[in-house]
Design a protein around this motif. Structure first.
Motif, PDB file in Angstrom:
ATOM      1  N   PRO A 125       7.975  -4.762  -0.449  1.00  0.00           N
ATOM      2  CA  PRO A 125       8.359  -3.860  -1.036  1.00  0.00           C
ATOM      3  C   PRO A 125       7.004  -3.198  -1.731  1.00  0.00           C
ATOM      4  O   PRO A 125       7.142  -1.785  -1.930  1.00  0.00           O
ATOM      5  CB  PRO A 125       9.293  -4.314  -2.239  1.00  0.00           C
ATOM      6  CG  PRO A 125       9.763  -5.770  -1.700  1.00  0.00           C
ATOM      7  CD  PRO A 125       8.577  -6.317  -0.761  1.00  0.00           C
ATOM      8  N   PHE A 126       6.112  -3.686  -1.876  1.00  0.00           N
ATOM      9  CA  PHE A 126       4.790  -3.003  -2.402  1.00  0.00           C
ATOM     10  C   PHE A 126       3.582  -2.870  -1.497  1.00  0.00           C
ATOM     11  O   PHE A 126       2.846  -1.947  -1.879  1.00  0.00           O
ATOM     12  CB  PHE A 126       4.189  -4.233  -3.402  1.00  0.00           C
ATOM     13  CG  PHE A 126       5.252  -4.749  -4.326  1.00  0.00           C
ATOM     14  CD1 PHE A 126       5.540  -3.925  -5.679  1.00  0.00           C
ATOM     15  CD2 PHE A 126       6.063  -5.813  -4.293  1.00  0.00           C
ATOM     16  CE1 PHE A 126       6.579  -4.265  -6.380  1.00  0.00           C
ATOM     17  CE2 PHE A 126       6.864  -6.237  -5.257  1.00  0.00           C
ATOM     18  CZ  PHE A 126       7.204  -5.605  -6.171  1.00  0.00           C
ATOM     19  N   VAL A 127       3.565  -3.365  -0.258  1.00  0.00           N
ATOM     20  CA  VAL A 127       2.569  -3.300   0.536  1.00  0.00           C
ATOM     21  C   VAL A 127       2.207  -1.766   0.998  1.00  0.00           C
ATOM     22  O   VAL A 127       1.216  -1.176   1.275  1.00  0.00           O
ATOM     23  CB  VAL A 127       2.781  -4.265   1.889  1.00  0.00           C
ATOM     24  CG1 VAL A 127       1.636  -3.865   2.887  1.00  0.00           C
ATOM     25  CG2 VAL A 127       2.428  -5.733   1.349  1.00  0.00           C
ATOM     26  N   ALA A 128       3.429  -1.143   1.461  1.00  0.00           N
ATOM     27  CA  ALA A 128       3.212   0.324   1.839  1.00  0.00           C
ATOM     28  C   ALA A 128       2.632   1.266   0.764  1.00  0.00           C
ATOM     29  O   ALA A 128       1.990   2.347   1.253  1.00  0.00           O
ATOM     30  CB  ALA A 128       4.667   0.640   2.112  1.00  0.00           C
ATOM     31  N   ALA A 129       2.863   0.821  -0.454  1.00  0.00           N
ATOM     32  CA  ALA A 129       2.158   1.742  -1.443  1.00  0.00           C
ATOM     33  C   ALA A 129       0.870   1.420  -1.801  1.00  0.00           C
ATOM     34  O   ALA A 129       0.329   2.194  -2.486  1.00  0.00           O
ATOM     35  CB  ALA A 129       3.091   1.719  -2.646  1.00  0.00           C
ATOM     36  N   GLU A 130       0.313   0.302  -1.330  1.00  0.00           N
ATOM     37  CA  GLU A 130      -1.203  -0.189  -1.478  1.00  0.00           C
ATOM     38  C   GLU A 130      -1.946   0.249  -0.479  1.00  0.00           C
ATOM     39  O   GLU A 130      -1.750   0.611   0.551  1.00  0.00           O
ATOM     40  CB  GLU A 130      -0.985  -1.645  -1.483  1.00  0.00           C
ATOM     41  CG  GLU A 130      -0.160  -2.130  -2.568  1.00  0.00           C
ATOM     42  CD  GLU A 130      -0.430  -3.540  -2.878  1.00  0.00           C
ATOM     43  OE1 GLU A 130       0.156  -3.947  -3.884  1.00  0.00           O
ATOM     44  OE2 GLU A 130      -0.867  -4.458  -1.906  1.00  0.00           O
ATOM     45  N   ASN A 131      -3.258   0.527  -0.861  1.00  0.00           N
ATOM     46  CA  ASN A 131      -4.531   0.870  -0.022  1.00  0.00           C
ATOM     47  C   ASN A 131      -5.127  -0.458   0.299  1.00  0.00           C
ATOM     48  O   ASN A 131      -5.491  -0.989  -0.707  1.00  0.00           O
ATOM     49  CB  ASN A 131      -5.332   2.007  -0.427  1.00  0.00           C
ATOM     50  CG  ASN A 131      -4.595   3.247  -0.705  1.00  0.00           C
ATOM     51  OD1 ASN A 131      -4.004   3.693   0.182  1.00  0.00           O
ATOM     52  ND2 ASN A 131      -4.640   4.039  -1.497  1.00  0.00           N
ATOM     53  N   ALA A 132      -5.625  -0.610   1.673  1.00  0.00           N
ATOM     54  CA  ALA A 132      -6.297  -1.948   1.898  1.00  0.00           C
ATOM     55  C   ALA A 132      -7.561  -1.503   2.536  1.00  0.00           C
ATOM     56  O   ALA A 132      -7.391  -1.098   3.634  1.00  0.00           O
ATOM     57  CB  ALA A 132      -5.601  -3.101   2.415  1.00  0.00           C
ATOM     58  N   SER A 133      -8.852  -1.521   2.006  1.00  0.00           N
ATOM     59  CA  SER A 133      -9.943  -1.206   2.700  1.00  0.00           C
ATOM     60  C   SER A 133     -10.388  -2.453   3.558  1.00  0.00           C
ATOM     61  O   SER A 133     -10.009  -3.510   3.434  1.00  0.00           O
ATOM     62  CB  SER A 133     -10.939  -0.801   1.793  1.00  0.00           C
ATOM     63  OG  SER A 133     -11.402  -1.792   1.023  1.00  0.00           O
ATOM     64  N   ALA A 134     -11.230  -2.363   4.464  1.00  0.00           N
ATOM     65  CA  ALA A 134     -12.161  -3.317   5.424  1.00  0.00           C
ATOM     66  C   ALA A 134     -12.683  -4.391   4.334  1.00  0.00           C
ATOM     67  O   ALA A 134     -12.382  -5.714   4.450  1.00  0.00           O
ATOM     68  CB  ALA A 134     -12.997  -2.862   6.216  1.00  0.00           C
TER      69      ALA A 134
END
Length: 278
Positions: A190-199
């Protein structure tokens, strides 16, 4: 001497794990849900490959230890989300204090002999730990974050207590991570889609999962039966001190007089608790 070296290496891994988690979240390289998810998947993959290599083929499926798996899930998810809103110093205080209480309670329930010096060592170390990580000035304490960190600490304490009966530490840790991964996935989606994950964030999470978590926890399961619950709880109080020293050496942080005094109390308390009877 071998036990001391392995225990020290394990505590260094735990300290490194905290630094990786804080670097990822504080630097906004990755979100807490993504970090927890990547962390558990990386740990599961690396550990599964290792036991497959040892077995020279596909490893035999292991029965689920639900207590270990669920406590690991609670720790991984609670730890990541708590540090999103909680001051790092206060979070460390809550984590290690509650872990200490949880494992000492487990030792009492298991009728482990707890000499006076161990209780004294625990008290001295907790005082030093409080001085070390208690934030200066006014700090807002997020109730939700505090509850999450308490749950994470109880989860880690229970996971450690379960580890005392692990006959094959690497295999047990590997399957715990494999079985924990779907639960962390469900909790994180439920939270992953709203998060940014850089390299950078992904690399930090993979390193945390594969090395300082996966292999570090396998090593912890190996040494814990020889330490006992109360001793295992006591030595973990060295982790914040190790993390602080790493910050000085690697990040150029300043070592204050308060930090020196607190570190001396923590390490002195551990020494008192580990003194032989004679």
């Amino acid at each position: 001497m071998r036990l001391l070296a392995l225990t020290t290496l394990t505590m260094v891994a735990f300290a490194a794990n905290s630094l990786l988690n804080r670097a990822g979240l504080a630097g906004e390289h990755i979100g807490p849900a993504s970090f927890a998810l990547v962390r558990v998947i990386a740990g599961a993959l690396v550990l599964w490959v290792l036991i497959a290599v040892n077995a020279k083929g596909l490893p035999q499926r292991r029965k689920v230890d639900w207590t270990a798996v669920l406590s690991l899930v609670v720790y991984l998810v609670g730890f990541s989300f708590a540090y999103l809103a909680l001051d790092a110093g206060l979070g460390a205080l809550i984590l290690f204090a509650v872990v200490q209480v949880t494992m000492f309670a487990g030792a009492v329930l298991a009728q482990e002999v707890l000499p006076t010096r161990r209780w004294t060592g625990m008290a001295v170390s907790l005082v030093g730990l409080t001085i070390l990580v208690w934030p200066s000035g006014g700090t807002r304490m997020d109730p939700t974050a505090i509850v999450l960190m308490v749950l994470a600490a109880v989860g880690w304490g229970v996971y450690s207590l379960v580890g005392r009966r692990a006959a094959a530490p690497l295999t047990a840790t590997a399957w715990n991570f494999v079985y924990a991964a779907p639960f962390v996935l469900v909790a994180s989606l439920p939270f992953v889609a709203a998060e940014n994950a850089s390299a950078i964030g992904v690399v930090l999470a993979v390193t945390s999962g594969a090395l300082t978590s996966g292999l570090g926890y396998a090593l912890w399961y190996r040494v814990l039966p020889q330490l006992g619950a109360s001793t295992g709880a006591l030595v973990q109080l060295s982790v914040p001190v190790i993390a602080m020293l790493a910050g000085v050496l690697l990040l150029g942080e300043v070592l204050s007089l308060r930090a020196l005094l607190a570190s001396a109390l923590v390490l002195g308390g551990i020494a008192i608790g580990l003194l032989p009877r004679r």
